[in-house]
Design a protein around this motif. Structure first.
Motif, mmCIF file in Angstrom:
data_model
loop_
_atom_site.group_PDB
_atom_site.id
_atom_site.type_symbol
_atom_site.label_atom_id
_atom_site.label_comp_id
_atom_site.label_asym_id
_atom_site.label_seq_id
_atom_site.Cartn_x
_atom_site.Cartn_y
_atom_site.Cartn_z
ATOM 1 N N TYR A 7 0.818 -1.217 0.000
ATOM 2 C CA TYR A 7 0.000 0.000 0.000
ATOM 3 C C TYR A 7 0.857 1.275 0.000
ATOM 4 O O TYR A 7 0.356 2.362 -0.301
ATOM 5 C CB TYR A 7 -0.964 0.024 1.190
ATOM 6 C CG TYR A 7 -2.129 -0.933 1.064
ATOM 7 C CD1 TYR A 7 -3.187 -0.663 0.190
ATOM 8 C CD2 TYR A 7 -2.188 -2.099 1.811
ATOM 9 C CE1 TYR A 7 -4.260 -1.529 0.078
ATOM 10 C CE2 TYR A 7 -3.270 -2.978 1.708
ATOM 11 C CZ TYR A 7 -4.306 -2.688 0.840
ATOM 12 O OH TYR A 7 -5.368 -3.550 0.724
ATOM 13 N N GLN B 5 5.495 -7.979 17.608
ATOM 14 C CA GLN B 5 4.141 -8.553 17.725
ATOM 15 C C GLN B 5 4.168 -10.066 17.546
ATOM 16 O O GLN B 5 3.112 -10.703 17.454
ATOM 17 C CB GLN B 5 3.222 -7.926 16.678
ATOM 18 C CG GLN B 5 3.058 -6.417 16.873
ATOM 19 C CD GLN B 5 2.148 -5.773 15.859
ATOM 20 O OE1 GLN B 5 1.940 -6.292 14.774
ATOM 21 N NE2 GLN B 5 1.593 -4.630 16.196
ATOM 22 N N VAL C 134 2.095 1.518 13.347
ATOM 23 C CA VAL C 134 1.847 0.074 13.356
ATOM 24 C C VAL C 134 1.836 -0.522 11.956
ATOM 25 O O VAL C 134 1.721 -1.737 11.795
ATOM 26 C CB VAL C 134 0.514 -0.266 14.072
ATOM 27 C CG1 VAL C 134 0.632 0.022 15.563
ATOM 28 C CG2 VAL C 134 -0.654 0.504 13.477
ATOM 29 N N GLU D 263 -0.069 13.655 15.426
ATOM 30 C CA GLU D 263 -1.162 12.733 15.088
ATOM 31 C C GLU D 263 -0.704 11.731 14.037
ATOM 32 O O GLU D 263 -0.115 12.110 13.023
ATOM 33 C CB GLU D 263 -2.376 13.492 14.548
ATOM 34 C CG GLU D 263 -3.255 14.119 15.602
ATOM 35 C CD GLU D 263 -4.106 13.118 16.368
ATOM 36 O OE1 GLU D 263 -4.225 13.298 17.592
ATOM 37 O OE2 GLU D 263 -4.642 12.173 15.762
ATOM 38 N N VAL D 264 -1.021 10.456 14.279
ATOM 39 C CA VAL D 264 -0.613 9.393 13.366
ATOM 40 C C VAL D 264 -1.826 8.904 12.576
ATOM 41 O O VAL D 264 -2.893 8.651 13.157
ATOM 42 C CB VAL D 264 -0.005 8.201 14.154
ATOM 43 C CG1 VAL D 264 0.379 7.070 13.206
ATOM 44 C CG2 VAL D 264 1.204 8.653 14.969
ATOM 45 N N PHE D 265 -1.659 8.767 11.283
ATOM 46 C CA PHE D 265 -2.700 8.233 10.398
ATOM 47 C C PHE D 265 -2.077 7.094 9.603
ATOM 48 O O PHE D 265 -0.985 7.245 9.065
ATOM 49 C CB PHE D 265 -3.203 9.311 9.429
ATOM 50 C CG PHE D 265 -3.879 10.475 10.104
ATOM 51 C CD1 PHE D 265 -5.261 10.525 10.215
ATOM 52 C CD2 PHE D 265 -3.120 11.521 10.622
ATOM 53 C CE1 PHE D 265 -5.879 11.599 10.828
ATOM 54 C CE2 PHE D 265 -3.736 12.599 11.249
ATOM 55 C CZ PHE D 265 -5.121 12.636 11.362
ATOM 56 N N TRP D 266 -2.787 6.000 9.532
ATOM 57 C CA TRP D 266 -2.233 4.794 8.896
ATOM 58 C C TRP D 266 -3.035 4.444 7.658
ATOM 59 O O TRP D 266 -4.262 4.341 7.748
ATOM 60 C CB TRP D 266 -2.282 3.642 9.901
ATOM 61 C CG TRP D 266 -1.904 2.301 9.382
ATOM 62 C CD1 TRP D 266 -1.070 2.010 8.341
ATOM 63 C CD2 TRP D 266 -2.349 1.042 9.903
ATOM 64 N NE1 TRP D 266 -0.962 0.651 8.194
ATOM 65 C CE2 TRP D 266 -1.742 0.032 9.136
ATOM 66 C CE3 TRP D 266 -3.202 0.679 10.943
ATOM 67 C CZ2 TRP D 266 -1.964 -1.328 9.376
ATOM 68 C CZ3 TRP D 266 -3.417 -0.678 11.186
ATOM 69 C CH2 TRP D 266 -2.797 -1.660 10.408
ATOM 70 N N ASP E 234 -5.431 4.919 2.303
ATOM 71 C CA ASP E 234 -6.764 5.543 2.337
ATOM 72 C C ASP E 234 -6.794 6.852 3.098
ATOM 73 O O ASP E 234 -7.752 7.614 2.962
ATOM 74 C CB ASP E 234 -7.752 4.635 3.100
ATOM 75 C CG ASP E 234 -8.024 3.357 2.358
ATOM 76 O OD1 ASP E 234 -8.001 3.385 1.123
ATOM 77 O OD2 ASP E 234 -8.248 2.336 3.027
ATOM 78 N N ARG E 235 -5.814 7.058 3.972
ATOM 79 C CA ARG E 235 -5.892 8.168 4.907
ATOM 80 C C ARG E 235 -5.011 9.355 4.563
ATOM 81 O O ARG E 235 -4.883 10.278 5.358
ATOM 82 C CB ARG E 235 -5.515 7.673 6.310
ATOM 83 C CG ARG E 235 -6.462 6.630 6.839
ATOM 84 C CD ARG E 235 -7.895 7.191 6.800
ATOM 85 N NE ARG E 235 -8.791 6.335 7.551
ATOM 86 C CZ ARG E 235 -8.905 6.386 8.870
ATOM 87 N NH1 ARG E 235 -8.216 7.249 9.568
ATOM 88 N NH2 ARG E 235 -9.730 5.574 9.488
ATOM 89 N N TRP F 91 -5.516 17.312 8.159
ATOM 90 C CA TRP F 91 -5.222 17.543 9.583
ATOM 91 C C TRP F 91 -3.947 18.365 9.731
ATOM 92 O O TRP F 91 -3.900 19.332 10.498
ATOM 93 C CB TRP F 91 -5.095 16.201 10.287
ATOM 94 C CG TRP F 91 -4.882 16.259 11.772
ATOM 95 C CD1 TRP F 91 -3.735 16.652 12.425
ATOM 96 C CD2 TRP F 91 -5.813 15.904 12.790
ATOM 97 N NE1 TRP F 91 -3.914 16.569 13.777
ATOM 98 C CE2 TRP F 91 -5.178 16.112 14.036
ATOM 99 C CE3 TRP F 91 -7.130 15.431 12.774
ATOM 100 C CZ2 TRP F 91 -5.815 15.841 15.260
ATOM 101 C CZ3 TRP F 91 -7.755 15.167 14.001
ATOM 102 C CH2 TRP F 91 -7.101 15.378 15.213
#
Lengths: 195, 195
Positions: B14, B47, B168, B179-182, B185-186, B193
């Protein structure tokens, strides 16, 4: 007429904003929408997960809670984290499946607003009965249909169907031609495809 | 001036469409963008994952490949799945980190187009050298800087920083306020923002 299915799980955080948006998005595009409640538990179990991935992977969980709060804020809808998370969603899913058409959609939105807007426990029969009543549905009759053997079997079949068509999370939209789109972010794209 | 960071991993599918779109989206909004290559391997390892989740969870993998192909198709860019997946991305990440400003962004887009547009192996030194040359960068000098101890240590520090700020997955956008955007799509939401 163009059709699409909205597959949702009541324990799923991102299904909450999706459930509030999807009806209007489908209507704008002239897409006839079928609401299909299901359970993610069996799909997660088949991946070896016995809990929500947002609990199993705390960094993903932290991101998700912030992101859902931000998403609700941008939509102007309240957000309150229910405890515990995930909420046991079996009874709510059986009830939704036992309803049809607009009653199913109305009740489902009410469940999401109670769970994630007010933080209420959705495994609570009395709470669910009051939501049914608010929707103008007879609670006793709906609960009886929900817990019939036929309806329990139908929900199992719905979960198997979800896995079979490649659904890996909720919410998902399945367009009339079988294309699967996953995520609250994808509602518009999915319904454009369906249209 | 509003700023944002674009965090990307060369093995990430992606991140390919995101890398092709993010520059124009930032410019439209007057956001100054810093490209920050990193590796997801250490985050996945923390993880308990020793492979891409798209390989560990085949149903998610099947969905992802279809979804990325559909995304590229909608953008009008070619898509070819590289083998193996994920591609070893260490050298490409070191190279990108050793470059600065527009050279880093140009080279990074070239790597993605080679890897996911043409299915080329991005661990191949000669292939990476030819991409550097196409960007007007001296390959030998860039490779030497990329493999210096200082640059290797810097990449490790970048990976630690990514985990620390709650990244992540890739691509992620971190707005100037943290601010984190993953997700691909974002990008628009994240840069709105930031702006």
């Amino acid at each position: 007429m163009a059709t699409a299915e909205f597959w949702y799980e009541f324990a799923s955080t991102y299904s909450y904003p999706a459930a509030l948006r999807v009806g209007a998005l489908a209507e704008e595009r002239g897409v006839s929408l079928v609401w299909r409640p299901f359970l993610l538990g069996p799909i997660f179990a088949s991946q070896g997960w016995r809990d929500s991935p947002f609990n199993l992977y705390p960094a993903k969980g932290r991101y998700m809670w912030r992101d859902v709060a931000r998403t609700c804020d941008a939509m102007g809808v309240p957000f309150k984290r229910p405890e515990p998370f995930p909420q046991p969603s079996l009874l709510a899913a059986r009830l939704a499946l036992a309803l049809q058409g607009e009653e199913r959609a109305d009740f489902s939105r009410q469940v999401y607003m109670a769970e994630f807007g007010r933080g209420l426990p959705i495994a609570d029969r009395a709470m669910l009965a009051s939501l049914l009543a608010e929707c103008g549905i007879d609670p006793a009759a709906a609960l009886e249909r929900a817990e019939s053997d036929a309806n329990k079997a139908l929900l199992k079949a719905e979960c198997a169907r979800a896995a079979e068509i490649g659904i890996v999370g909720a919410p998902s939209i399945v367009a009339g031609d079988g294309e699967v789109f996953w995520g609250n972010d994808r509602l518009g794209q999915a319904l454009d495809w369906a249209a």
